[in-house]
Enzyme design. Sequence first.
Site, PDB file in Angstrom:
ATOM      1  CB  SER A  98      34.983  46.952  -9.012  1.00  0.00           C
ATOM      2  OG  SER A  98      35.452  48.013 -10.015  1.00  0.00           O
ATOM      3  CG  HIS A 123      33.551  51.020  -6.773  1.00  0.00           C
ATOM      4  ND1 HIS A 123      34.949  50.801  -6.127  1.00  0.00           N
ATOM      5  CD2 HIS A 123      33.889  50.443  -7.911  1.00  0.00           C
ATOM      6  CE1 HIS A 123      35.583  50.454  -6.687  1.00  0.00           C
ATOM      7  NE2 HIS A 123      35.287  50.093  -8.069  1.00  0.00           N
TER       8      HIS A 123
END
Length: 193
Positions: A98, A123
Amino acid sequence: MSLVPYVIEQTSRGERNYDIYSRLLKDRIIFLGEEVNETTASLVVAQLLFLESEDPNKDIHLYINSPGGMVTAGLAIYDTMQYIKCDVSTICIGLAASMGAFLLAGGAKGKRYALPNAEIMIHQPSGGAKGQATEIQIAAENILKTKKRLNEILAANTGKPYETIAADTERDNYMSAQEAAEYGLIDSVITNR
């Protein structure tokens, strides 16, 4: 309770006791080994600014082992990395997921690395909203703007088209160190210094 090791260093004036992070900082190494939040961002930003003030021409090495965290906190670190004169070399050890992966990709071009068994995951941002319908709509519009901005930055840092990044970040996208190098998140996989 957090355990922080101490090291003892011999100097011409005797022994000096350092916590391990202070000793690493002396060698221009910053270690991000937890979630990205306001506290960790403040610490990393302060260390980046300090090291730049010490010597703006020497590289800083940011080691990352982080599951990610808050977008705004991560962007504070990212923007500071771009703002300072020093090149910031990024090295993934363990996991850069992330916002951790975003920071990894934000290192100086040619100086972004991962160890062979590291894992990288990208993501889209996540969030939640509550309140009146109008407030929820405002929050939803804001997270979509944030998603677009993050994808634009990742596209610039990887050399991938925006559309590819947008598609590849729709869901959790895990990569090995070698796959991350092929994708453009890092420049190479390193096994030794």
